[in-house]
Design an enzyme around this catalytic site. Structure first.
Site, PDB file in Angstrom:
ATOM      1  N   GLY A 297       0.653  -1.325  -0.435  1.00 38.94           N
ATOM      2  CA  GLY A 297      -0.150  -0.301   0.096  1.00 38.94           C
ATOM      3  C   GLY A 297       0.792   1.624  -0.025  1.00 38.94           C
ATOM      4  O   GLY A 297       2.067   1.484  -0.236  1.00 38.94           O
ATOM      5  N   SER A 298       0.303   2.478   0.306  1.00 42.35           N
ATOM      6  CA  SER A 298       0.983   3.392   0.319  1.00 42.35           C
ATOM      7  C   SER A 298       2.438   3.831   1.133  1.00 42.35           C
ATOM      8  O   SER A 298       2.980   4.693   0.870  1.00 42.35           O
ATOM      9  CB  SER A 298       0.292   4.771   1.294  1.00 42.35           C
ATOM     10  N   THR A 299       2.488   2.617   1.907  1.00 42.53           N
ATOM     11  CA  THR A 299       4.455   2.700   2.098  1.00 42.53           C
ATOM     12  C   THR A 299       4.783   2.796   0.841  1.00 42.53           C
ATOM     13  O   THR A 299       6.671   3.245   0.855  1.00 42.53           O
ATOM     14  CB  THR A 299       4.651   1.724   3.155  1.00 42.53           C
ATOM     15  N   LEU A 300       4.496   2.402  -0.314  1.00 43.31           N
ATOM     16  CA  LEU A 300       5.621   2.258  -1.537  1.00 43.31           C
ATOM     17  C   LEU A 300       5.431   3.728  -1.984  1.00 43.31           C
ATOM     18  O   LEU A 300       6.323   3.788  -2.985  1.00 43.31           O
ATOM     19  CB  LEU A 300       4.879   1.359  -2.640  1.00 43.31           C
ATOM     20  N   LYS A 301       4.863   4.830  -2.020  1.00 44.37           N
ATOM     21  CA  LYS A 301       4.146   5.577  -2.546  1.00 44.37           C
ATOM     22  C   LYS A 301       5.537   6.916  -2.782  1.00 44.37           C
ATOM     23  O   LYS A 301       5.534   7.141  -3.623  1.00 44.37           O
ATOM     24  CB  LYS A 301       2.863   6.913  -2.094  1.00 44.37           C
TER      25      LYS A 301
END
Lengths: 578, 96
Positions: A297-301
């Protein structure tokens, strides 16, 4: 004499001459046989006899070699082998009174019938009575003086950390070979090689002469891990209480030294006690942080955004229209479910974790660029730590991406990573753009990394990630008193059987501190929290905050922010996009 | 000539006795060595056990429990903490 006399004096009684000759020949033949026999024994059959002779007095004795100790970075033992005795019997030799039998059973806390059965089992030459007894019990048994009891020295592994270090260290088999975790990964260095020696023993079994060393014993090496047992305990305690508080299926936490890539702590809950011989189910044995994959999820943004900054297409203040929260790509739509405004800066895309913003940034880059940014940050390949069963993660090749895939990957869908991989990837932002290799062993000097982003990009990213951990960001609960923190929340629908589960989530938070010059990276992941709350900023960020705060104090890291009250948002915490 | 022979015989007997004596000494020494190695091993075992015992008593989980429950200790909050710089360390520390 008389005979002589008589023969001389009286008339000779003549005996037939053949008698004396026969006697002579017989005697000669007898002697010949003896000589032949002697020659046969001495030269032809010599080897066999010599062997038999030696077997009576000379023995090959095994010299046991113990397994090396595993210690933490300060020398605290985490796994030690201590000798224990196994008790066996030769049932043919055993003589035991009923009273002794009683005492034996009591000392070994075994059923008396079972002891009796084993003692009197004359079908075998050797029967194990009880394996790996502690020395105190063995002494008591020896005092009983039962003839026929035999002691065998074996080593048993003890883990003083118990559940705290279970997944990290793993355990050994009864024969002291590594079976799981680092015990298995470092087997070749830890394992000792038993030696042997040929000796002559006297009747009482004392060694009378040392003939030759057949093989010198080689004890295993002691190994200093990079782990800090105090931080390990903190991490374990916090992840355990978070899993229990949120009724999650499991939780994992990884603490890395941001500058060297050393693993300072790694814990999972549920855990097990490696000192028990009976092991729990495979699910509990799994080291989720290393072997399990999840969609982050967003930890990759941040990686997508960093790639965009790197190529110079955006600055942190570039403005992006998030289309009121709905962005269509062909048939698919990407949603921001609670948009605050129409126009977001790149910083705010990270701060508020906007899916639409991240997707738009990703789509403005070529697939290859996005892929390269992720691949260079270590996704889709093993972290190279050498941990048994380490997962490589999945990052599909960019030539197969459709635009919607590219958009989804930008906010951490369609890609799977392990928590260790994710934590390691964040070394890029902590280290001026360099990716550090993961190390389980204590390093004398930091390993050299691989440059992924430029200094400038890494610093801009750090500043953006700091805004996440502010009262206006998605993770104010990740704040640490006295230290500036940079990090990113992640909340993703859990993938179950290839489909996104509508109501089960994976909540995560990855962050580093002090943000002025990061020393530690902490990555927290909770699998399926089931008490209503599931946002990474609410479930995982507090774990991060308490572990990071305590660990920084433990390491005496100077404050980079005044100590004081922690600011919290006036109303509710900004919810991130899932 | 005969005297030389007698001397040589005596020398041989002497050497033979000496061999026996040396052998005996060697065995005694070996036994001693064996005892010492056993003792060394015993001590190594004890050392391992003591290490184990120490680390078991000093396990953070246990220290934590005693500090909190028995000694009523707790970590100071942010407001209760003051950061004091020793001389010279101020420059090296990171600026807030």
């Amino acid at each position: 004499m008389n005979y002589f006399k008589s023969t001389q004096t009286k008339k000779l009684v003549t005996l037939p001459a053949w008698r004396s000759r026969l006697l002579f020949i017989l005697l000669l033949a007898g002697m010949g046989i003896l000589i032949l026999r002697a020659a046969y024994l001495q030269s032809i059959n010599n080897n066999f006899l010599q062997q038999k002779g030696n077997a009576r007095s000379s023995h090959v004795m095994a010299i046991s070699a113990h397994r090396g100790m595993i210690a933490d970075r300060h020398g605290e033992p985490l796994a030690i082998s201590t000798p224990v005795e196994s008790i066996g019997v030769n049932p043919q030799d055993v003589e035991v009174t009923p009273q002794q039998l009683n005492q034996l059973a009591r000392i070994m806390s075994m059923d008396i019938k079972e002891v009796k059965r084993r003692l009197l089992d004359t079908t075998h030459d050797f029967v194990h009575l009880q394996r790996q007894l502690p020395p105190a019990q063995v002494e008591q048994i020896v005092k009983l003086g039962v003839p026929g009891l035999l002691l065998q020295r074996e080593y048993r592994r003890y883990y003083p950390g118990g559940e705290v270090t279970a997944h990290l260290i793993g355990f050994t088999s009864v024969d002291d070979n590594g079976q799981e975790g680092l015990e298995l990964a470092l087997q070749s260095q830890l394992g000792g090689k038993a030696g042997s020696q040929r000796v002559i023993q006297d009747r009482k079994g004392h060694i009378a002469e040392d003939i030759a060393n057949i093989r010198l014993p080689k004890p295993g090496n002691n190994i200093a891990l990079s782990v800090d047992s105090k931080i390990q305990y903190l991490a374990y305690r916090e992840i355990k209480s978070a899993v229990e508080q949120h009724n999650a299926q499991s939780g994992s936490i990884v603490v890395l030294d941001a500058q060297s890539g050393e693993v300072l702590a790694l814990a999972n809950w549920p855990s097990y006690n490696p000192n028990n011989r009976t092991k729990p189910s495979l699910q509990v044995l799994r080291n989720h942080a290393v072997t399990d994959l999840f969609e982050p999820g967003s930890t990759l943004k941040p990686f997508t955004v960093a790639t965009a900054l790197e190529v110079g297409k955006y600055t942190p203040d570039s403005v992006i229209n998030i289309e009121n929260g709905v962005f269509r790509i062909g048939k698919h739509a990407i949603h921001d479910t609670h948009p605050k405004k129409t126009l977001l800066t790149v910083s705010e895309v990270i701060q508020l974790s906007s899916n639409v913003g991240a997707a738009k940034i990703a789509l403005s880059l070529s697939p290859e660029m996005v892929w390269r940014g992720l691949n260079d940050s270590g996704f889709g390949a093993q972290a190279g730590s050498g941990f048994p069963g380490e997962a490589a993660g999945k990052l599909h090749d960019h030539t197969k991406w459709k635009p919607v895939d590219q958009a989804a990957i930008s906010y951490g869908h369609n890609i799977s990573v392990s928590l260790l991989q994710l934590a390691r990837a964040y070394t890029v932002f902590a280290n001026n753009g360099e990716l550090k290799p993961v190390s389980w062993l204590k390093l004398d000097k930091p390993a050299s990394g691989k440059r992924v982003y430029s200094d400038a990009t890494a610093h801009k990213m750090l500043a953006m990630l700091e805004r996440v951990v502010s009262p206006e960001g998605t993770a104010p609960l990740a704040q640490v008193n006295g230290y500036r923190v940079a990090g990113k929340t992640g909340t993703a629908h859990k993938v179950i059987g290839g489909h996104y589960s509508p109501n089960r989530y994976i909540s995560s938070f990855v962050g580093m501190a002090p943000a002025s010059s990061p020393r530690l990276i902490v990555a927290v992941m909770l699998d399926a929290p089931a008490k209503g709350q599931y946002y990474g900023g609410i479930v995982a960020a507090p774990v991060f905050s308490s572990v990071m705060g305590a660990a920084l104090r433990q390491l005496n890291v100077p404050n980079d922010k005044p100590l004081g009250n922690i600011l919290m948002p006036p109303t509710e915490i900004v919810r991130e996009e899932v | 000539m005969a005297r030389v022979h007698i001397l040589l015989v005596l020398a041989v007997i002497g050497c033979a006795l000496y061999v026996v004596m040396s052998q005996h000494k060697a065995r005694n020494l070996l036994a001693e060595l064996q005892q010492e190695t056993d003792r060394a091993q015993q001590m190594e075992v004890e050392w391992g056990q003591l290490q184990l015992e120490q680390s078991t008593w000093a396990m953070p989980a246990r220290v934590d429990k005693i500090a909190v429950n028995k000694l009523q200790m707790r970590a100071p909050k942010g407001q209760q903490t003051r950061l004091i710089y020793s001389k010279g360390s101020h420059e090296s520390s990171v600026r807030p």
